[in-house]
Write a protein that holds these residues in place. Sequence first.
Motif, mmCIF file in Angstrom:
data_model
loop_
_atom_site.group_PDB
_atom_site.id
_atom_site.type_symbol
_atom_site.label_atom_id
_atom_site.label_comp_id
_atom_site.label_asym_id
_atom_site.label_seq_id
_atom_site.Cartn_x
_atom_site.Cartn_y
_atom_site.Cartn_z
ATOM 1 N N SER A 111 0.838 -1.207 0.000
ATOM 2 C CA SER A 111 0.000 0.000 0.000
ATOM 3 C C SER A 111 0.866 1.248 0.000
ATOM 4 O O SER A 111 0.561 2.235 -0.679
ATOM 5 C CB SER A 111 -0.915 0.012 1.228
ATOM 6 N N PHE A 112 1.961 1.249 0.759
ATOM 7 C CA PHE A 112 2.882 2.380 0.803
ATOM 8 C C PHE A 112 3.518 2.614 -0.565
ATOM 9 O O PHE A 112 3.586 3.750 -1.052
ATOM 10 C CB PHE A 112 3.961 2.119 1.865
ATOM 11 N N ILE A 113 3.966 1.537 -1.201
ATOM 12 C CA ILE A 113 4.593 1.649 -2.528
ATOM 13 C C ILE A 113 3.591 2.141 -3.563
ATOM 14 O O ILE A 113 3.880 3.033 -4.363
ATOM 15 C CB ILE A 113 5.209 0.291 -2.943
ATOM 16 N N GLY B 209 0.918 3.866 -3.004
ATOM 17 C CA GLY B 209 0.588 5.260 -2.671
ATOM 18 C C GLY B 209 1.644 6.220 -3.186
ATOM 19 O O GLY B 209 1.335 7.313 -3.647
ATOM 20 N N LYS B 210 2.908 5.843 -3.107
ATOM 21 C CA LYS B 210 3.998 6.691 -3.601
ATOM 22 C C LYS B 210 3.973 6.782 -5.131
ATOM 23 O O LYS B 210 4.236 7.825 -5.688
ATOM 24 C CB LYS B 210 5.369 6.128 -3.157
ATOM 25 N N VAL B 211 3.658 5.674 -5.771
ATOM 26 C CA VAL B 211 3.648 5.657 -7.236
ATOM 27 C C VAL B 211 2.460 6.448 -7.760
ATOM 28 O O VAL B 211 2.558 7.166 -8.756
ATOM 29 C CB VAL B 211 3.603 4.191 -7.756
ATOM 30 N N SER C 206 0.987 8.987 -6.394
ATOM 31 C CA SER C 206 1.072 10.426 -6.084
ATOM 32 C C SER C 206 1.817 11.194 -7.131
ATOM 33 O O SER C 206 2.743 10.934 -7.712
ATOM 34 C CB SER C 206 1.767 10.654 -4.745
#
Length: 76
Positions: free
Chosen positions: A68-70, A72-74, A76
């Motif tokens: 989910s973090f990865i 979310g970064k992609v 954005s």
Amino acid sequence: MFDKIRNFIEEVKAELRKATWPWDSDPKAKGLKKYKELVDSTVVVMIAIVLLAGFVAVSDLLLSEALSFIIGKVAS
């Protein structure tokens, strides 16, 4: 035909006599004492299942959070 079946059953009985069973063969043993090895083995298996389930749950949680973090970064 029946001789083959009878021979097979006799061989199965002979092999089962050679096997070691997880309970005490002493006729004086009663209750759970007779099944001590079986109960102990069952407890070990249950503990292993709980530990494995915990490991899988924690791994799933950590990996899903990392994904989910990865994502979310992609995104954005």
